[in-house]
Design a protein around this motif. Structure first.
Motif, short mmCIF file in Angstrom:
data_model
loop_
_atom_site.label_atom_id
_atom_site.label_comp_id
_atom_site.label_asym_id
_atom_site.label_seq_id
_atom_site.Cartn_x
_atom_site.Cartn_y
_atom_site.Cartn_z
N ASP A 207 101.62 10.85 43.91
CA ASP A 207 100.96 12.16 43.92
C ASP A 207 99.50 11.99 43.49
O ASP A 207 99.14 12.23 42.34
CB ASP A 207 101.70 13.11 42.99
N LEU A 208 98.65 11.59 44.44
CA LEU A 208 97.26 11.30 44.09
C LEU A 208 96.51 12.58 43.70
O LEU A 208 95.74 12.59 42.73
CB LEU A 208 96.55 10.59 45.25
N SER A 209 96.73 13.66 44.45
CA SER A 209 96.03 14.91 44.13
C SER A 209 96.41 15.40 42.73
O SER A 209 95.55 15.84 41.95
CB SER A 209 96.36 16.00 45.15
N GLY A 210 97.70 15.32 42.41
CA GLY A 210 98.16 15.74 41.08
C GLY A 210 97.54 14.89 39.98
O GLY A 210 97.17 15.40 38.92
N ALA A 211 97.41 13.59 40.24
CA ALA A 211 96.81 12.69 39.23
C ALA A 211 95.35 13.04 38.99
O ALA A 211 94.87 13.08 37.85
CB ALA A 211 96.93 11.24 39.71
N ILE A 212 94.62 13.34 40.07
CA ILE A 212 93.19 13.67 39.95
C ILE A 212 93.02 14.99 39.20
O ILE A 212 92.20 15.10 38.27
CB ILE A 212 92.56 13.77 41.36
N ILE A 213 93.80 15.99 39.58
CA ILE A 213 93.68 17.30 38.93
C ILE A 213 94.11 17.21 37.46
O ILE A 213 93.49 17.83 36.59
CB ILE A 213 94.49 18.35 39.73
N GLY A 214 95.12 16.41 37.17
CA GLY A 214 95.54 16.20 35.78
C GLY A 214 94.41 15.60 34.94
O GLY A 214 94.19 16.00 33.80
N ALA A 215 93.68 14.66 35.52
CA ALA A 215 92.56 14.03 34.80
C ALA A 215 91.45 15.05 34.53
O ALA A 215 90.84 15.07 33.45
CB ALA A 215 92.02 12.85 35.59
N ALA A 216 91.18 15.91 35.52
CA ALA A 216 90.13 16.93 35.34
C ALA A 216 90.53 17.90 34.23
O ALA A 216 89.71 18.26 33.37
CB ALA A 216 89.88 17.67 36.65
N ARG A 217 91.81 18.31 34.23
CA ARG A 217 92.29 19.23 33.17
C ARG A 217 92.14 18.60 31.80
O ARG A 217 91.72 19.24 30.84
CB ARG A 217 93.77 19.55 33.40
N ALA A 218 92.50 17.31 31.71
CA ALA A 218 92.45 16.63 30.41
C ALA A 218 91.01 16.54 29.90
O ALA A 218 90.75 16.75 28.72
CB ALA A 218 93.06 15.24 30.53
N THR A 219 90.06 16.26 30.80
CA THR A 219 88.67 16.13 30.38
C THR A 219 88.10 17.49 30.00
O THR A 219 87.24 17.60 29.13
CB THR A 219 87.83 15.52 31.53
N GLY A 220 88.54 18.55 30.72
CA GLY A 220 88.11 19.91 30.39
C GLY A 220 87.03 20.46 31.29
O GLY A 220 86.50 21.54 31.03
N VAL A 221 86.69 19.74 32.38
CA VAL A 221 85.65 20.26 33.28
C VAL A 221 86.26 21.20 34.31
O VAL A 221 87.45 21.13 34.62
CB VAL A 221 84.90 19.12 34.04
N ARG A 222 85.43 22.09 34.83
CA ARG A 222 85.82 22.94 35.95
C ARG A 222 85.81 22.04 37.19
O ARG A 222 84.96 21.16 37.31
CB ARG A 222 84.80 24.07 36.09
N PHE A 223 86.72 22.27 38.15
CA PHE A 223 86.94 21.22 39.14
C PHE A 223 87.31 21.75 40.52
O PHE A 223 88.07 22.72 40.65
CB PHE A 223 88.07 20.32 38.63
N THR A 224 86.76 21.10 41.54
CA THR A 224 87.19 21.35 42.92
C THR A 224 87.70 20.04 43.51
O THR A 224 86.97 19.04 43.54
CB THR A 224 86.02 21.85 43.80
N LEU A 225 88.94 20.04 43.96
CA LEU A 225 89.46 18.88 44.70
C LEU A 225 89.23 19.13 46.18
O LEU A 225 89.77 20.10 46.75
CB LEU A 225 90.95 18.69 44.44
#
Ligand SMILES: [Zn+2]
Length: 459
Positions: free
Chosen positions: A138-156
């Protein structure tokens, strides 16, 4: 109520990057919950209730957080390779390695990319991910999980490739998805992760990779899918002379005309690079409101050329800044792109009139929010907008002797970040990330880079 919690920031210079470029030499901001409640010259008003924290920001410049509009996080673990190549040769050299990535590698690479940007003042980031090897997890899930952990607002930007060598494309056959597979997976990603609300922390865009790695049908159906789902569209365009030649040979027209013929111009589209644009291409972008992610360091690294940013801005085209993938911009930082955008464009025909410091800051903040479709919510410091902002330290050796703080930020060395807030929540303090462990990320990215190199070497 969390919404009532106030943070007061005082005694700082403020560059709001609002429509009038309002600045305060010595001012204050009041954050309430996840919004900017008020700001202005002098100290904060007396008698504010629920003040949880008061920050004396003497010696600082406060700006909107930086917005990164083009990146490929996975490349964090393939930095420093093919360092003397142009785009097409560089891609051909790296595709076989990239085709071996898996979820564990992508998670580490995303953490590394995000950490590097966030500690340098990025509050809103994006990742254009277009390599999805079969069985890679689940590459998309891994990327979004990393963004959540860092705390930045994010667009995949959920990317895709379906035009491989056998169809005249650039990627090898084993590195691509099928047309139907790519569309279905993209739709599923939007349903799973896209949040359309005002203060959304995660959004998803539809993002086939480029004219030379994607079929005409994927572009066409991708555009239809995005519009049906109400999300934005992103791709690479007009990056190099080789791409221009490719489009003329295969489609009988240049990249911009090709994009227009497939439904890829519009105010819901932003495109990376846009280096090789003639006057009528620029006019088409302006007429349709199509945005541009300007990536000066990557364009220089791959000898792609200089995008016509002054002409794009004059025509009214929304322009933001992008790091681009770190296999073509090893620094991975966005604040240096403010300076590089200004310097690179001054090497072009407009010379010293090309861009000034305030225009460069606008590209890196409000312009970025515009191309990501978030300028109502963020990108400038105004009452009611989201509290995404950075406190840059300007009183140390690097900047103290420069009188104008915006000049210091853009022309000077990368300024230390004392604090960075996203959605009213602090994510950086004194240059260190608060919610993830930078040293652990450094170790895991090194381990995953070595693991990928080992697997790629086995063929
Ligand atoms: Zn790119």
């Amino acid at each position: 109520m969390a919404a009532d919690r106030r943070i007061v920031i005082e005694n700082c210079a403020i560059a709001t990057v609002d429509a009038e470029d309002t600045e305060h030499a010595n001012g204050h901001l009041v954050l309430a919950g996840n919004r900017v409640e008020s700001l202005g010259p002098g100290p904060a008003p007396e008698g504010l209730e629920n003040v949880e924290r008061r920050i004396d920001a003497t010696g600082h410049l406060v700006t909107p957080g930086l917005v990164n509009t083009h990146h490929h996080f996975y490349q964090w673990i393939t930095r420093g390779l093919a360092t003397d190549h142009n785009l097409f040769d560089w891609l051909v050299a790296l595709y076989p390695t990239w085709a071996r990535i898996d979820e564990e590698m992508v998670r580490a690479a995303a953490e590394g990319s995000l950490a590097m940007m966030a500690r340098g003042g990025v509050t809103m980031a994006m990742d254009h991910h277009y390599v999805f090897p079969r069985g890679s997890g689940d590459l998309s899930g891994a990327i979004i999980g990393a963004a959540r952990a860092t705390g930045v607002r994010f667009t995949l930007a959920r990317g895709s490739m379906d035009r491989s060598e056998k169809d005249g494309g650039l990627p090898p056959d084993f590195a691509v998805e099928t047309l139907d597979g790519a569309l279905a997976a993209t739709e599923e990603t939007v349903h799973r992760h896209h949040d359309a609300s005002f203060d959304a922390m995660t959004q998803v865009a539809v993002a086939p990779c480029s004219p030379f790695s994607v079929s005409t049908e994927l572009l066409r159906q991708g555009a239809e899918l995005a519009r049906r789902l109400g999300v934005r569209l992103h791709t690479h365009g007009s990056e190099t002379v080789e791409e221009e030649k490719f489009c003329h040979e295969l489609f009988g027209m240049g990249p911009t005309d090709y994009f227009e013929s497939t439904g890829w111009l519009g105010d819901d589209v932003w495109m990376a690079h846009c280096v090789h644009m003639n006057d009528s291409d620029i006019e088409a972008f302006a007429r349709t409101g199509t945005g541009v992610a300007h990536c000066p360091s990557s364009n220089a690294r791959l000898a792609a050329g200089i995008a016509r940013v002054p002409d794009l801005l004059k025509a009214g085209v929304p322009v933001g800044l992008g790091v681009d993938g770190t296999a073509s911009n090893e620094s991975g930082e966005l604040h240096t792109e403010l300076r590089n955008a200004l310097l690179v464009n001054r090497l072009g025909p407009h010379r010293e009139a090309a861009l000034n410091a305030r225009q460069a800051l606008r590209l890196g903040t409000f312009g970025g929010a515009q191309v990501l479709g978030r300028s109502r919510e963020t990108g400038s410091l105004e009452p009611g907008k989201l509290a995404d902002l950075v406190l840059w330290r300007m009183d140390t050796l690097a900047h103290a002797s420069i009188a104008d703080p915006v000049t210091a930020l853009v022309f000077g060395a990368a300024a230390p970040v004392t604090a960075s807030f996203v959605n009213g929540r602090q994510i950086v303090e004194d240059g260190r990330l608060l919610h993830v462990d930078e040293d652990a990320i450094a170790r895991s990215t090194r381990a995953q880079a070595q693991r990928l190199a080992r697997i790629a070497a086995q063929g």
